[in-house]
Design an enzyme around this catalytic site. Structure first.
Site, PDB file in Angstrom:
ATOM      1  N   GLU A 296     -17.798 -19.989  85.033  1.00 45.06           N
ATOM      2  CA  GLU A 296     -18.716 -19.824  86.151  1.00 45.06           C
ATOM      3  C   GLU A 296     -19.682 -21.017  86.175  1.00 45.06           C
ATOM      4  OE1 GLU A 296     -21.099 -16.153  88.197  1.00 45.06           O
ATOM      5  OE2 GLU A 296     -21.509 -16.526  86.104  1.00 45.06           O
TER       6      GLU A 296
ATOM      7  N   ASN B  88     -17.257 -12.530  81.737  1.00 43.78           N
ATOM      8  CA  ASN B  88     -15.791 -12.569  81.831  1.00 43.78           C
ATOM      9  C   ASN B  88     -15.218 -11.166  81.666  1.00 43.78           C
ATOM     10  OD1 ASN B  88     -16.093 -15.562  81.465  1.00 43.78           O
ATOM     11  ND2 ASN B  88     -16.519 -14.934  79.363  1.00 43.78           N
TER      12      ASN B  88
ATOM     13  N   GLU C   6     -25.921 -11.309  90.634  1.00 41.10           N
ATOM     14  CA  GLU C   6     -26.954 -11.478  89.617  1.00 41.10           C
ATOM     15  C   GLU C   6     -28.187 -10.613  89.847  1.00 41.10           C
ATOM     16  OE1 GLU C   6     -26.209 -12.743  87.021  1.00 41.10           O
ATOM     17  OE2 GLU C   6     -24.538 -14.084  87.430  1.00 41.10           O
TER      18      GLU C   6
ATOM     19  N   HIS D 111     -22.162  -6.281  85.229  1.00 42.53           N
ATOM     20  CA  HIS D 111     -21.310  -7.189  86.005  1.00 42.53           C
ATOM     21  C   HIS D 111     -19.854  -6.717  86.064  1.00 42.53           C
ATOM     22  CE1 HIS D 111     -23.647 -10.540  87.349  1.00 42.53           C
ATOM     23  NE2 HIS D 111     -24.065 -10.895  86.151  1.00 42.53           N
TER      24      HIS D 111
ATOM     25  N   HIS E 195     -26.882  -6.367  81.094  1.00 42.61           N
ATOM     26  CA  HIS E 195     -26.653  -7.256  82.236  1.00 42.61           C
ATOM     27  C   HIS E 195     -25.172  -7.578  82.384  1.00 42.61           C
ATOM     28  CE1 HIS E 195     -28.088 -10.547  84.997  1.00 42.61           C
ATOM     29  NE2 HIS E 195     -26.897 -11.027  84.679  1.00 42.61           N
ATOM     30  N   GLU E 196     -24.547  -7.998  81.286  1.00 37.39           N
ATOM     31  CA  GLU E 196     -23.141  -8.422  81.373  1.00 37.39           C
ATOM     32  C   GLU E 196     -22.219  -7.245  81.642  1.00 37.39           C
ATOM     33  OE1 GLU E 196     -22.930 -11.455  81.768  1.00 37.39           O
ATOM     34  OE2 GLU E 196     -24.938 -11.847  81.007  1.00 37.39           O
TER      35      GLU E 196
ATOM     36  N   GLY F 196     -27.287 -17.585  78.716  1.00 40.42           N
ATOM     37  CA  GLY F 196     -27.532 -16.477  77.805  1.00 40.42           C
ATOM     38  C   GLY F 196     -26.268 -15.721  77.460  1.00 40.42           C
ATOM     39  N   ALA F 197     -25.420 -15.493  78.475  1.00 37.97           N
ATOM     40  CA  ALA F 197     -24.177 -14.747  78.276  1.00 37.97           C
ATOM     41  C   ALA F 197     -23.336 -14.891  79.537  1.00 37.97           C
ATOM     42  CB  ALA F 197     -24.469 -13.270  77.984  1.00 37.97           C
TER      43      ALA F 197
END
Length: 927
Positions: A180, A317, A372, A353, A349-350, A313-314
């Site tokens: 990304e 995927n 985001e 996603h 957060h991840e 930060g991360a």
């Protein structure tokens, strides 16, 4: 993806290509300026058959078969990709992306048999043209196969090399991906735009001493001649190229079963014992999202991998989320409350996603906030439920203040705004997309009710699963729900409301004037500028909330016009708008409004919530900058802080007061700096002195303790300096083996780093530590040391041998906040600019953070001229058009205006406070 921001502790203390217009998906000729330019020329001198930066829609990928073979000795890789294509228009040309790949072979696998493809390259747009002698017919399905090779990248994007040092000192290499936003094309030829979703079947070759990971589970391993192993992974769900991931390393793993499968965490062998906390947090969070969204997580596994070298930060995927080690590794004996909070939030957060971004993806990067902003917002929603002990609601308000800081400048951009080039896309990963996006979603949730909001977003996710969306799709889903659930209006038009928040930059300043029972309202754009005309033409639909001295009930009013009037049932002593600051707007109180609220804070501050108190502090000081409130008024309000104990008002008070002397530090105004610092220390002295040097209390209490004791130590508050010195000497005498309370260790290290022997001792402990959280605190302490000759650690970080290059932006910004180091940081940024933009990528959050972080406390015309002289000397290819440069110019101009207009007032006010304190002291002595 999680971006990194510099910790508030240190902040408080111390395109390759020409810019062409992008086209909307499905309409790639709209407003395209490239047609007026000279036709592009391929590297071989032939005309390149496509003139746009966005890919054509004549063909679309359906499936990728990808083979990758990295060599961790020679640090390069080879690969082959076979792409199944669906043809939508007759064509003999296929345009796709490739960046710095050597294409060895290209062929078309047509129904009538394979045939070679001519390859034309246009590096400026990262594009390949595959020219076929065979016409690809509309409605047909074809395959192309390409063989390629490249070096593993020296940067942090694409397919890049990473390394780590074992406890025995051995350096080991690994390879990992970060695609990304536009770097999948640097690992394999592909259609590298989010709308080109496809399935991926991946094979990775490796040595037996390594393992390979990818988005999907491994289904088999085949041994090849020479002892090379080839891992075959299951076929993925439909997804965008930026979500593809693979890793080759010697990682070890731990696992725990969720209610729907297995979650695995991978880390380097020496640190695998630091993964338990993250593993348990991830299991709880994934189960929460599974229930909250009422949509099962669609993959059979969800790996989390801690990468030794990682820029952001991360990264989300699908099925293989990647993190900085600091974002995943936790040692109960070494890590602090802030570490626990940060790790949980970044995992939340991840994993959010996996639904917002992965399952449903924005059509183009102009709507990045749909990814985001939602993930940032869901961090707080999820962790508030899965980990209530972390008290995350105490920290959300800070995100809104951070967003407003950049959104108050002319150089800000709408949440949804057109982007064309890779650099412009990178620039979208900023506080506006993340934090403003989260804050306006929180405002909408509060307005619609949490229940209606949840129904709407679940409907949105269900309807658009495995598809791409634009802004309006979300608003339609929420409008349909709100018609049946809203208590505000049966015909509520969510899109009409939210378009005013996403399609124009900035935010409103609502002015309130109370006259008896009548409340007069008006709105204008809040903008830090000396040109009032720039605030004209903006209008928002503002979901107002308010409470009064007579009623704690939250009242609501939708302000749709520039001015309006509402009526109270009775006259009141005070009214507070934007309850808990759930709305993304500031409030100015005309007449006696500010005086009434200041009086309330001084006599009974707990009549208002901590968020309300924090928002009053923020709004009062920010309104000084635009001439709505006098500096005396804001400073008078700050006096109540001597009685404050809650984290958000305290940190916001420090956040408004500390920059006052930080501006002066860049002007070498020692006398007034000392008076200003003394006032702030005295204001918080009682609270500082009540802090214990321990890890006791709730998370908010522990984080606040870290702030206060570091502040007191750096500002030479005698009790803090004495205790920190005592603890550091004991810790050093034990050769660093004594256990320090984690929450206060930064204050201890900061005092220890004040003398050369202590600095050197800390640096050696940094060199050998295997604990990321300890290294982070030592790094901060070293960078805020008053030893100017030691601040060359920026060069150490750039070299990357002892201090990781990924940490360089933090180091540079920390040194720039140091009164002994700000000139060093500016010189370093200038002299290493071209190296930095190559390493961190033009337009990245790292670059923008360094540009604004190093310069945004300058307040003299001389420094403005120096900064402008450097950035104006850059070419477009090296960053002259970056938004962060315009932000820097605006910030310095604002600082100059502020100091010119308010410095005499500040001096006079501080003198009055000092005189009052002296008088009070003499009075006590007379007694």
């Amino acid at each position: 993806m999680t971006t990194l921001t510099v910790t508030i502790l240190v902040l408080l203390l111390v395109s390759f290509a020409p810019s062409l217009a992008a086209q909307l998906p499905g309409n790639h000729d709209t407003n395209d300026k490239s047609s007026s330019l000279l036709p592009p020329v391929a590297t071989n001198g032939q005309p390149f058959p496509w003139v746009h930066m966005r890919l054509p829609e004549t063909v679309s990928p359906i499936h990728y078969d990808l083979l990758v073979h990295p060599n961790l000795t020679s640090l390069d890789f080879t690969g082959a990709v076979q792409i199944q294509l669906q043809v939508f228009e007759d064509t003999s040309t296929i345009i796709l992306h490739s960046k710095e790949l050597q294409i060895a072979k290209a062929e078309l696998l047509a129904p009538e048999g394979p045939g070679p493809l001519q390859v034309l390259e246009y590096p400026a747009f990262h594009q390949l043209a595959l020219m076929s002698d065979v016409l690809l017919v509309r409605g047909g399905m074809y395959k192309v196969r390409l063989e390629f090779s490249a070096n593993l990248s020296d940067s942090f994007h694409g397919f890049y090399k990473s390394s780590y040092r074992t406890t025995t000192g051995e350096v080991r290499f690994m390879a990992s991906t970060q695609f990304e936003a536009t770097s999948a094309r640097a690992a394999f030829p592909c259609f590298d735009e989010p709308a080109f979703k496809a399935n991926f079947t991946i094979q990775i070759r490796r040595e037996s001493r390594h393992i390979a990971l990818s988005n999907m589970p491994k289904v088999k391993t085949v041994e090849l001649p020479g002892g090379v192993l080839e891992d075959h992974f299951d076929t993925s769900v439909r997804m965008s190229t930026y979500l593809v991931a693979f890793i080759v390393s010697d990682f070890q793993s731990v696992s725990k079963t969720t209610s729907h499968g297995v979650k695995v965490i991978y880390a380097v062998p020496d640190k695998i014992n630091q993964t338990d906390f993250a593993l348990n947090a991830a299991v709880r969070l994934l189960d929460f999202y599974d229930d909250y969204f009422d949509i099962p997580y669609p993959l059979p596994k969800q790996d989390l991998a801690a990468i030794p070298d990682f820029q952001s930060g991360a990264m989300e995927n699908w099925g293989l989320t990647t993190y900085r080690e600091a974002g995943l590794l936790f040692d109960p004996n070494k890590s602090s409350a802030s570490d626990k909070l940060g790790i949980t939030m970044v995992i939340a957060h991840e994993l959010a996603h996996q639904w917002f971004g992965n399952l449903v993806t924005m059509q183009w990067w102009n709507d990045l906030w749909l990814n985001e902003g939602f993930a940032k917002f869901m961090e707080f929603v999820s962790v508030n439920i899965t980990n209530p002990e972390l008290q995350v609601n105490d920290f959300f308000l800070g995100k809104c203040f951070e967003a407003m800081e950049v959104d108050s400048l002319s150089s800000s951009h709408p949440v949804s705004s057109q982007v064309d080039t890779p650099t412009q896309i990178q620039e979208m990963f900023d506080d506006v997309s993340y934090d403003k996006g989260a804050c306006i979603l929180n405002m909408l949730r509060d307005f619609l009710t949490p229940e209606a909001f949840k129904i709407g977003i679940v409907r949105y996710l269900r309807r658009y699963s495995y598809q791409n969306t634009v802004n309006s799709h979300l608003w339609e889903s929420l409008t349909n729900v709100s018609v049946y659930t809203s208590t505000h209006c049966d015909q509520l038009d969510v899109r009409a409301i939210m378009d005013t928040w996403t399609l124009q930059e900035g935010f409103p300043l609502v002015t309130v004037e109370v006259r008896g029972r009548q409340v007069r309202l008006s709105q204008e754009r809040y903008l830090k500028t000396d040109d009032p005309s720039q605030t004209h033409g903006f209008l928002w639909q503002v979901p107002l909330t308010y409470i009064t001295s007579s009623s704690n009930t939250v009242h609501r009013f939708l302000l749709k016009t520039r001015t309006d009037v509402l009526y109270l049932p009775e006259e009141v002593e005070w009214v507070k708008f934007n309850v808990d600051m759930s709305g993304y707007y500031m409030v100015h109180y005309e007449g006696e409004g500010w005086r009434s609220l200041t009086s309330l804070l001084l006599t009974n501050h707990r009549a208002l919530s901590s968020n309300d108190r924090a928002s009053l502090i923020n709004n009062a000081f920010q309104l000084v900058s635009v001439g709505k409130v006098g500096l005396d008024t804001a400073l008078d309000l700050s006096l109540y802080l001597s009685k404050e104990t809650d984290i958000m008002p305290v940190t916001q008070g420090l956040g408004e007061l500390v920059p006052l002397y930080k501006l002066m530090e860049k002007r070498d105004m020692e006398d007034i700096i000392s008076v200003c610092q003394d006032y702030i220390v005295e204001l918080f002295r009682g609270l500082i002195d009540r802090q214990t040097w321990s890890d006791e209390g709730s998370v908010s209490q522990r984080v606040l303790r870290s702030y206060l004791l570091l502040f007191g130590s750096v500002r030479n508050h005698p009790p803090c300096v004495a205790t920190a010195t005592h603890l550091f000497n004991k810790w050093r005498a034990s050769d660093g083996n004594m256990s320090l309370p984690s929450d206060v260790s930064l204050a201890v290290f900061a005092i220890g780093a004040r003398d050369p022997e202590g600095w050197d001792f800390l640096f050696e402990k940094y060199r050998h530590s295997q604990h990321t959280s300890v290294k982070s605190r030592i790094k901060s302490a070293l960078s805020i040391s008053p030893l100017q000759h030691k601040l060359k650690l920026m060069e150490q970080s750039l070299a990357g041998e002892v201090m990781k290059t990924q940490d360089l932006p933090h180091v540079v910004i920390s040194v720039s906040r140091n009164p002994k180091g700000y000139k060093l940081a500016w010189d370093f940024l200038r002299h290493n600019w071209h190296t930095l933009v190559k390493k961190f990528d033009l337009g990245s959050h790292s670059i923008s953070g360094m540009v604004t972080g190093v310069t945004n406390q300058y307040s003299t015309r001389e420094m403005m001229d120096e900064v402008r002289g450097f950035f104006d000397s850059l070419s477009e290819e090296t960053g002259s058009g970056l938004r962060c440069i315009q932000q820097t110019y605006e910030s310095i101009e604002e600082n100059i205006r502020w100091m010119d207009q308010h410095l005499p007032q500040l001096k006079a006010w501080l003198d009055r406070q000092a005189q009052g304190a002296r008088t009070e002291t003499r009075g006590h002595e007379d007694l």
